[in-house]
Design a protein around this motif. Structure first.
Motif, mmCIF file in Angstrom:
data_model
loop_
_atom_site.group_PDB
_atom_site.id
_atom_site.type_symbol
_atom_site.label_atom_id
_atom_site.label_comp_id
_atom_site.label_asym_id
_atom_site.label_seq_id
_atom_site.Cartn_x
_atom_site.Cartn_y
_atom_site.Cartn_z
ATOM 1 N N ALA A 187 26.411 -36.263 -31.493
ATOM 2 C CA ALA A 187 27.246 -35.904 -30.622
ATOM 3 C C ALA A 187 28.296 -36.543 -30.599
ATOM 4 N N ILE A 188 29.394 -36.085 -30.683
ATOM 5 C CA ILE A 188 30.942 -36.784 -30.498
ATOM 6 C C ILE A 188 31.431 -36.594 -29.214
ATOM 7 N N GLU A 189 31.423 -37.494 -28.278
ATOM 8 C CA GLU A 189 32.299 -37.201 -26.978
ATOM 9 C C GLU A 189 33.830 -37.428 -27.094
ATOM 10 N N ASN A 190 34.591 -36.783 -27.222
ATOM 11 C CA ASN A 190 35.989 -37.115 -27.376
ATOM 12 C C ASN A 190 36.745 -37.494 -26.200
ATOM 13 N N LYS A 191 37.402 -38.822 -26.099
ATOM 14 C CA LYS A 191 37.807 -39.167 -24.860
ATOM 15 C C LYS A 191 39.198 -39.951 -25.409
ATOM 16 N N PRO A 192 40.289 -39.386 -25.591
ATOM 17 C CA PRO A 192 41.647 -39.920 -25.974
ATOM 18 C C PRO A 192 42.017 -41.219 -25.514
ATOM 19 N N GLU A 207 22.217 -39.091 -32.937
ATOM 20 C CA GLU A 207 23.186 -40.130 -32.651
ATOM 21 C C GLU A 207 24.187 -39.612 -31.565
ATOM 22 N N VAL A 208 24.661 -40.553 -30.561
ATOM 23 C CA VAL A 208 25.840 -40.271 -29.787
ATOM 24 C C VAL A 208 27.181 -41.260 -30.158
ATOM 25 N N VAL A 209 28.139 -40.763 -30.148
ATOM 26 C CA VAL A 209 29.276 -41.280 -30.458
ATOM 27 C C VAL A 209 30.523 -40.879 -29.396
ATOM 28 N N LEU A 210 31.110 -42.044 -28.999
ATOM 29 C CA LEU A 210 32.311 -41.770 -28.196
ATOM 30 C C LEU A 210 33.790 -42.063 -29.297
ATOM 31 N N ALA A 211 34.637 -41.286 -29.402
ATOM 32 C CA ALA A 211 35.647 -41.350 -30.109
ATOM 33 C C ALA A 211 36.806 -41.322 -29.174
ATOM 34 N N GLY A 230 27.406 -45.217 -30.064
ATOM 35 C CA GLY A 230 28.388 -45.638 -31.103
ATOM 36 C C GLY A 230 29.887 -45.346 -30.536
ATOM 37 N N VAL A 231 31.036 -46.158 -30.685
ATOM 38 C CA VAL A 231 32.482 -46.034 -30.514
ATOM 39 C C VAL A 231 33.162 -46.079 -31.678
ATOM 40 N N TRP A 232 34.101 -45.175 -31.957
ATOM 41 C CA TRP A 232 35.076 -45.055 -32.934
ATOM 42 C C TRP A 232 36.375 -45.122 -32.213
ATOM 43 N N ARG A 233 37.354 -45.747 -32.781
ATOM 44 C CA ARG A 233 38.651 -45.781 -32.562
ATOM 45 C C ARG A 233 39.337 -44.774 -33.558
ATOM 46 N N PHE A 234 39.992 -43.986 -33.250
ATOM 47 C CA PHE A 234 40.558 -42.826 -34.053
ATOM 48 C C PHE A 234 41.990 -42.582 -33.985
ATOM 49 N N ASP A 235 42.670 -42.717 -35.026
ATOM 50 C CA ASP A 235 44.242 -42.461 -34.977
ATOM 51 C C ASP A 235 44.499 -40.833 -35.495
ATOM 52 N N PRO A 236 44.724 -40.079 -34.577
ATOM 53 C CA PRO A 236 44.979 -38.633 -35.101
ATOM 54 C C PRO A 236 46.089 -38.449 -36.381
ATOM 55 N N GLU A 237 47.170 -39.275 -35.944
ATOM 56 C CA GLU A 237 48.398 -39.316 -36.928
ATOM 57 C C GLU A 237 48.001 -39.745 -38.278
ATOM 58 N N SER A 238 47.380 -40.877 -38.518
ATOM 59 C CA SER A 238 47.117 -41.241 -39.711
ATOM 60 C C SER A 238 45.530 -40.873 -40.278
ATOM 61 N N GLY A 239 44.728 -40.330 -39.425
ATOM 62 C CA GLY A 239 43.360 -40.250 -39.952
ATOM 63 C C GLY A 239 42.129 -41.336 -39.927
ATOM 64 N N ARG A 299 39.969 -44.300 -38.968
ATOM 65 C CA ARG A 299 38.724 -44.385 -38.103
ATOM 66 C C ARG A 299 38.271 -45.963 -38.034
ATOM 67 N N GLU A 300 38.347 -46.625 -36.965
ATOM 68 C CA GLU A 300 37.852 -47.911 -36.841
ATOM 69 C C GLU A 300 36.428 -47.777 -36.200
ATOM 70 N N VAL A 301 35.325 -48.311 -36.390
ATOM 71 C CA VAL A 301 34.031 -48.133 -36.103
ATOM 72 C C VAL A 301 33.944 -49.555 -35.241
ATOM 73 N N VAL A 302 34.032 -49.570 -33.906
ATOM 74 C CA VAL A 302 33.939 -50.465 -32.916
ATOM 75 C C VAL A 302 32.505 -50.871 -32.679
ATOM 76 N N ARG A 303 31.700 -49.860 -32.603
ATOM 77 C CA ARG A 303 30.429 -50.050 -32.549
ATOM 78 C C ARG A 303 29.359 -49.254 -33.103
ATOM 79 N N GLU A 304 28.376 -49.567 -34.042
ATOM 80 C CA GLU A 304 27.613 -48.506 -34.568
ATOM 81 C C GLU A 304 26.720 -47.834 -33.605
ATOM 82 N N PRO A 305 26.362 -46.494 -33.598
ATOM 83 C CA PRO A 305 25.415 -46.080 -32.900
ATOM 84 C C PRO A 305 24.069 -46.270 -32.885
ATOM 85 N N THR A 306 22.980 -46.405 -31.977
ATOM 86 C CA THR A 306 21.684 -46.447 -32.315
ATOM 87 C C THR A 306 21.047 -45.226 -32.513
#
Length: 204
Positions: free
Chosen positions: A12-17, A40-44, A62-71, A73-80
């Motif tokens: 599950a990816i919760e998208n919150k720009p 797994e549950v991930v916040l993007a 888990g937390v991903w920081r995603f740049d839609p312009e470049s594509g 993705r930085e993994v800030v925290r891995e999901p459990t």
């Protein structure tokens, strides 16, 4: 009907720009984790993620920081990893001094997981086809093995454990075409201004 064991895992990816306007994000993430429907549950997000942000959401998310312009993705925290095979807790209502919940048994969760996977498959989402000389993609995007003349599960049926496996470039698979044909979403709608697209929950 799909086989009961055809699903590998669901994320599950919760998208919150923008985390500066989180809305009900924390409540939604608590709901996802308590129910345990997904593996797994991930916040993007596109925002810079601070320690304060991490402290406000469940630590299993888990937390991903995603740049839609470049594509990028930085993994800030891995999901459990969660346990979809166990009973879950559905949060029905949260108030200051009371939270109403309902228990959800594993069988009901399994049925819901199948519906989610079938819906995603119906909208054109497909696994990567095998990197094998005998592999091809069917017209509807399913991975097919010409050596054994059958549709295959690449993660389970293919690879070095298969006696007929011969490495090769993967066959072409036009996922965008499949999704365009099977969902109401229009990737690039006409007109310069963004607009709301309704009925996105429906699929053919």
């Amino acid at each position: 009907r799909y086989p009961d064991d055809w699903i590998g895992s669901l994320t599950a990816i919760e998208n919150k720009p923008d985390l500066s306007t989180p809305g009900d994000l924390a409540a939604q993430l608590r709901y996802d984790v308590a129910l345990g429907l997904f593996d797994e549950v991930v916040l993007a997000t596109g925002s810079y993620v601070t320690r304060a942000h991490l402290n406000r959401i469940p630590e299993t998310v888990g937390v991903w920081r995603f740049d839609p312009e470049s594509g990028d993705r930085e993994v800030v925290r891995e999901p459990t990893r969660l346990d979809p095979g166990a009973s879950g807790v559905e949060i029905r209502d949260e108030r200051a001094l009371r939270t109403d919940v309902a228990l959800v048994d594993p069988a009901e969760k399994a049925r819901k997981r199948r519906r989610i996977a079938e819906r995603a498959y119906g909208k054109g989402w497909r696994p990567d086809p095998p990197r094998c000389v005998y592999a091809r993609a069917t017209d509807d995007g399913r991975p097919h093995c010409d050596r054994f003349d059958q549709v295959v599960d690449p993660g389970r049926d293919c690879g070095t454990t298969c006696a007929a496996f011969e490495p090769a470039d993967p066959p072409a698979l036009d996922r965008d075409r499949l999704r365009d044909a099977r969902t109401a979403w229009v990737a690039d709608p006409d007109g310069a201004e963004p607009r709301r697209q309704a009925s996105l929950s429906r699929f053919r």
